[in-house]
Motif scaffolding. Sequence first.
Motif, PDB file in Angstrom:
ATOM      1  N   LEU A  25      59.443 113.910  92.938  1.00 39.08           N
ATOM      2  CA  LEU A  25      58.434 112.846  93.023  1.00 39.08           C
ATOM      3  C   LEU A  25      57.317 113.209  92.048  1.00 39.08           C
ATOM      4  CD1 LEU A  25      58.431 112.242  96.864  1.00 39.08           C
ATOM      5  CD2 LEU A  25      59.527 110.911  95.080  1.00 39.08           C
ATOM      6  N   ASN A  26      57.522 112.829  90.798  1.00 38.88           N
ATOM      7  CA  ASN A  26      56.752 113.425  89.710  1.00 38.88           C
ATOM      8  C   ASN A  26      55.451 112.687  89.401  1.00 38.88           C
ATOM      9  OD1 ASN A  26      58.146 111.231  88.787  1.00 38.88           O
ATOM     10  ND2 ASN A  26      58.744 112.125  86.844  1.00 38.88           N
ATOM     11  N   TYR A  27      54.587 112.591  90.401  1.00 32.80           N
ATOM     12  CA  TYR A  27      53.279 112.023  90.148  1.00 32.80           C
ATOM     13  C   TYR A  27      52.226 113.111  90.112  1.00 32.80           C
ATOM     14  CZ  TYR A  27      53.484 112.505  95.157  1.00 32.80           C
ATOM     15  OH  TYR A  27      53.685 113.008  96.413  1.00 32.80           O
ATOM     16  N   GLY A  28      52.650 114.358  90.021  1.00 36.22           N
ATOM     17  CA  GLY A  28      51.703 115.463  89.948  1.00 36.22           C
ATOM     18  C   GLY A  28      52.075 116.535  90.952  1.00 36.22           C
ATOM     19  N   LEU A  29      52.318 117.737  90.476  1.00 40.22           N
ATOM     20  CA  LEU A  29      52.781 118.794  91.367  1.00 40.22           C
ATOM     21  C   LEU A  29      51.738 119.155  92.416  1.00 40.22           C
ATOM     22  CD1 LEU A  29      54.501 121.153  88.765  1.00 40.22           C
ATOM     23  CD2 LEU A  29      55.490 119.287  90.078  1.00 40.22           C
ATOM     24  N   ASP A  30      50.481 119.225  92.015  1.00 40.14           N
ATOM     25  CA  ASP A  30      49.434 119.584  92.970  1.00 40.14           C
ATOM     26  C   ASP A  30      49.311 118.550  94.067  1.00 40.14           C
ATOM     27  OD1 ASP A  30      48.920 121.824  91.492  1.00 40.14           O
ATOM     28  OD2 ASP A  30      47.216 120.958  90.409  1.00 40.14           O
ATOM     29  N   ARG A  31      49.422 117.274  93.701  1.00 40.57           N
ATOM     30  CA  ARG A  31      49.294 116.219  94.703  1.00 40.57           C
ATOM     31  C   ARG A  31      50.446 116.288  95.704  1.00 40.57           C
ATOM     32  NH1 ARG A  31      44.737 115.470  95.675  1.00 40.57           N
ATOM     33  NH2 ARG A  31      45.517 113.885  97.107  1.00 40.57           N
ATOM     34  N   PHE A  32      51.647 116.579  95.227  1.00 41.07           N
ATOM     35  CA  PHE A  32      52.763 116.699  96.154  1.00 41.07           C
ATOM     36  C   PHE A  32      52.499 117.814  97.157  1.00 41.07           C
ATOM     37  CE2 PHE A  32      56.574 118.575  97.795  1.00 41.07           C
ATOM     38  CZ  PHE A  32      57.376 117.498  98.135  1.00 41.07           C
ATOM     39  N   ASP A  33      52.061 118.952  96.679  1.00 40.85           N
ATOM     40  CA  ASP A  33      51.823 120.082  97.564  1.00 40.85           C
ATOM     41  C   ASP A  33      50.759 119.766  98.601  1.00 40.85           C
ATOM     42  OD1 ASP A  33      53.746 121.635  96.360  1.00 40.85           O
ATOM     43  OD2 ASP A  33      52.352 122.551  94.941  1.00 40.85           O
ATOM     44  N   LEU A  34      49.731 119.040  98.195  1.00 36.30           N
ATOM     45  CA  LEU A  34      48.658 118.698  99.126  1.00 36.30           C
ATOM     46  C   LEU A  34      49.130 117.744 100.213  1.00 36.30           C
ATOM     47  CD1 LEU A  34      45.650 118.306  96.652  1.00 36.30           C
ATOM     48  CD2 LEU A  34      45.888 120.023  98.462  1.00 36.30           C
ATOM     49  N   ILE A  35      49.857 116.697  99.819  1.00 35.45           N
ATOM     50  CA  ILE A  35      50.309 115.728 100.813  1.00 35.45           C
ATOM     51  C   ILE A  35      51.391 116.338 101.695  1.00 35.45           C
ATOM     52  CG2 ILE A  35      52.087 114.610  99.392  1.00 35.45           C
ATOM     53  CD1 ILE A  35      49.673 112.825 101.776  1.00 35.45           C
ATOM     54  N   ALA A  36      52.227 117.206 101.134  1.00 34.67           N
ATOM     55  CA  ALA A  36      53.247 117.882 101.931  1.00 34.67           C
ATOM     56  C   ALA A  36      52.593 118.777 102.979  1.00 34.67           C
ATOM     57  CB  ALA A  36      54.165 118.707 101.035  1.00 34.67           C
ATOM     58  N   SER A  37      51.527 119.466 102.579  1.00 35.14           N
ATOM     59  CA  SER A  37      50.807 120.323 103.526  1.00 35.14           C
ATOM     60  C   SER A  37      50.190 119.499 104.655  1.00 35.14           C
ATOM     61  CB  SER A  37      49.720 121.101 102.784  1.00 35.14           C
ATOM     62  OG  SER A  37      48.966 121.885 103.680  1.00 35.14           O
TER      63      SER A  37
END
Length: 260
Positions: A25-37
């Motif tokens: 889901l390549n809208y930004g690696l940092d954003r993925f990690d934050l929403i996953a957390s």
Amino acid sequence: MNDTLVNYPFFESRGIKIPLFPRILNYGLDRFDLIASAIDQLPEKDLEWGKIPLLVNEASYLRFISDLSGVSVPQIVEYLNDFLCDDIFREEMSGQLEELNKLKSAGDLRFHAITLYLLVRAVKPTFMIETGVAQGKSSAFILVAMEHNQCGSLISIDLPPDGNLADGSTTNMEGRQTGWLVPQRLLHRWDLMLGDSIKFISQAVEKTMPHGVDIFLHDSLHTYAHTTSELELIDVGMAKSSNSNPMYLCDNIDMECGFA
């Protein structure tokens, strides 16, 4: 594609470039990690529905789905609210999904199924083919999206429960039937074919004619040979699609399908 991916390597197949990194889901690696957390902090009961308020407020995710599908961000938000307000689907699935989460073999990409729901709502496929069903969580979310669209049929291909492929690959359903999560009321949109996808894709494509295939989801054996064979076989159906935005979707590209 988000600028954060400019320096990432790509796997290229038949002119299609696929970014090689573990967050598809390549809208930004940092954003993925934050929403996953944030999702990991949600209570397990009604987990899928607890994700919706988070995603509604995640601008980068909404833009990604909008760019991918060609549908506006407000429309994507409306689709998320439609999902949240479907009390029948929630009642059908909540207990089942709690049971699924207890199975050690069940994987989860945080909001993979909801993303599939949104893409089906946006593309409005007449026919979609998926390979790999297992418990049927993705299938159920695809089918309820079609129900909300009031159109569409899903053809799914997977091995029989506890089946084997010639290369030694197996499927372990722990005594359950393939696709056991799919609610009874959605079965009228579903055609489940049990067998090796390489042998069955051509039959599935034939069922979509003359319209063709609007969305293809690969989620079966993730080796390079198997994945590319599926893509080559599905091309006949995708070429016939009259949809303005047909989609190839490949799950688990971080499982080294490009190298095995």
